[in-house]
Design a protein around this motif. Structure first.
Motif, mmCIF file in Angstrom:
data_model
loop_
_atom_site.group_PDB
_atom_site.id
_atom_site.type_symbol
_atom_site.label_atom_id
_atom_site.label_comp_id
_atom_site.label_asym_id
_atom_site.label_seq_id
_atom_site.Cartn_x
_atom_site.Cartn_y
_atom_site.Cartn_z
ATOM 1 N N PRO A 42 9.050 31.895 25.426
ATOM 2 C CA PRO A 42 7.919 32.833 25.483
ATOM 3 C C PRO A 42 8.208 33.969 26.467
ATOM 4 O O PRO A 42 8.634 33.730 27.603
ATOM 5 C CB PRO A 42 6.756 31.954 25.957
ATOM 6 N N MET A 96 1.537 36.087 26.798
ATOM 7 C CA MET A 96 2.813 35.503 26.398
ATOM 8 C C MET A 96 2.587 34.606 25.188
ATOM 9 O O MET A 96 2.451 33.390 25.312
ATOM 10 C CB MET A 96 3.432 34.699 27.547
ATOM 11 N N GLU A 117 2.870 32.295 21.852
ATOM 12 C CA GLU A 117 3.814 31.255 21.458
ATOM 13 C C GLU A 117 4.835 31.820 20.482
ATOM 14 O O GLU A 117 4.580 32.782 19.754
ATOM 15 C CB GLU A 117 3.075 30.080 20.813
ATOM 16 N N ILE A 118 6.006 31.207 20.474
ATOM 17 C CA ILE A 118 7.073 31.670 19.587
ATOM 18 C C ILE A 118 6.691 31.382 18.142
ATOM 19 O O ILE A 118 6.334 30.262 17.788
ATOM 20 C CB ILE A 118 8.396 30.976 19.942
#
Length: 440
Positions: A44, A32, A34-35
């Motif tokens: 996420p 997942m 990080e944005i």
């Protein structure tokens, strides 16, 4: 056709059922990221959706290999095994990239290796029909280079367009449906068995996308990641290579019989030169524009940015879902328009229909803030934002008496365009004005 439908349903069902466990595995494995600045989503979201799609691919090919009519594809051709080998390599590369990240040049090299593995097993372009010239046979080197180039371009085009929830899977599903219609007509319409592998590949690709799409629609619960986008791009390219370079144009002329009939029959043979590009016309256009834009700005062609077509649609005011639907519309128009023209290139109605639908698409692009409302009988079939919701406000008499809420028959409607927090704020101001008026 029943065996194709069974293969489609099995592939979609396996992909759908595997996506839930894969999502839990991706969360546990930490897949997942990080944005990033170019991302559209706010939270996420797990990746590795390609694992479920690869499982659907294997299940679809396994079922097809045991069906009465489709098993001949595996007996008479090595292309399904070539596809599975290349898909496994590109899938492993995508899983590694989703979890740990892989350099862009390394990914490009892996894509070329996967394409080369398919070429070594017979999935390659042998000849190409050129209008006005005829059939041109390719040397092994020319066929290898052309096949690798087509595979790499298709993979990266699909990978580039994977920027919004449900966008890549939906567009590829539309392209696969158009390609299935074309390949199925080549096989059963003209009796050309060389088109059978491409027909099977397109059905399996549709099943992979349809099974994953419910989990990937906005707001997405899981992303396909590079393991999924590169995989479906490779499957699409494999079908294009199969029907383009394996179908003998002279055999089609023989099946058609007669010079006039052969001339019209050659149109479906020439179409493979354009159809692989038309079914992914929007992703390819996005790919070309991205390369030109980044090179012009002095950046690497592989540098990520927020200049893709779907980003531009969001910037001019379209919602997330509306931007995806517009991209669906243009993909379907180009892909099915090309297939319809290949079936009957003498019909002016097809051309006029394409022009009319193009005008409709341009109008949709220019009306980013227009929100259509479904009729009341169809409201249960559409998302809440397209329903004619009627909200209520407190009536003056009830407020003057100090009551918290007015009776049902004393309520006044608030315009349906007011939603959420805006409606609550307007209601409170409405009540305050009524209370102020009662004290004077």
């Amino acid at each position: 056709m029943r065996e194709y439908l069974l293969t489609l349903c099995v592939t979609a069902a396996v992909t759908y059922l595997l996506t839930g466990p894969v999502r839990k595995f991706a969360i546990a494995a930490g897949a997942m990221p990080e944005i990033r600045a170019r991302d559209v989503h706010r939270e996420p979201t797990p990746r590795l959706g390609g694992i479920a799609m690869f499982g659907g691919l294997c299940a679809g090919l396994l079922v097809a290999s045991h069906l009465t009519n489709l098993k001949s594809v595996f007996e008479n051709s090595n292309e399904p095994r070539a596809l599975l080998s290349g898909a496994a390599l590109i899938w492993i590369l995508g899983v590694l990239d989703d979890k740990w990240g892989v350099d862009a040049l390394v990914k490009l090299g892996g894509q070329m290796i996967a394409a080369g593995v398919m070429v070594l097993q017979g999935l390659t372009i042998l000849w190409i029909p050129i209008p006005g010239v005829g059939t041109v046979s390719l040397t092994p080197m020319q066929g290898t280079l052309l096949t690798v180039a087509l595979v790499v371009i298709t993979i990266n085009a699909v990978n580039f367009v994977d920027g919004l929830d449900g966008l890549a899977s939906g567009m590829v599903c539309i392209a696969a449906a158009a390609f299935f219609m074309y390949a199925y007509r080549m096989w059963f319409g003209y009796g050309i068995e060389a088109a059978a592998p491409a027909t099977l590949f397109s059905v399996v690709l549709m099943g992979m996308c349809l099974g994953f799409l419910p989990h990937n629609m906005h707001p997405a619960r899981i992303f396909m990641g590079d393991s999924g986008s590169m995989l479906i791009g490779l499957v699409m390219a494999a079908g294009a290579v199969s029907v383009t370079g394996q179908v003998d144009p002279d055999l089609l002329n023989l099946k058609a019989g007669g010079l006039r009939e052969a001339t019209h029959a050659m149109v479906p043979v020439y179409i493979p030169l354009l159809l692989p590009l038309t079914v992914i016309a929007v992703p390819v256009a996005d790919l070309i524009l991205a390369i030109v834009r980044r090179t012009w700005q002095g950046q690497s062609p592989f540098a990520a940015d927020r200049g893709h077509l779907h980003h531009r649609l969001l910037e001019i005011g379209h919602s997330h879902s509306r931007a995806v639907l517009i991209m669906y519309f243009w993909s379907a128009l180009i892909a099915f328009g090309a297939v319809a023209y290949s079936a009957n290139n003498a019909s002016m109605w097809i051309v006029l229909g394409i022009v009319l639908l193009s005008a409709v698409g341009l109008v949709l692009l220019l009306l980013p803030r227009f929100t259509p409302r479904a009729p009341r009988w169809a409201e249960w079939m559409v998302p809440p934002r397209y329903r004619r919701v009627v909200r209520t406000a407190v009536a003056p008499a009830a407020v003057a008496d100090g009551e918290g809420d007015a009776p049902e028959e004393a309520r006044e409607p608030i315009p349906a365009g007011i939603h959420g927090a805006t409606a609550i704020g307007d209601r409170s101001r409405f009540v305050d004005r009524r209370r102020a008026g009662s004290h004077h």
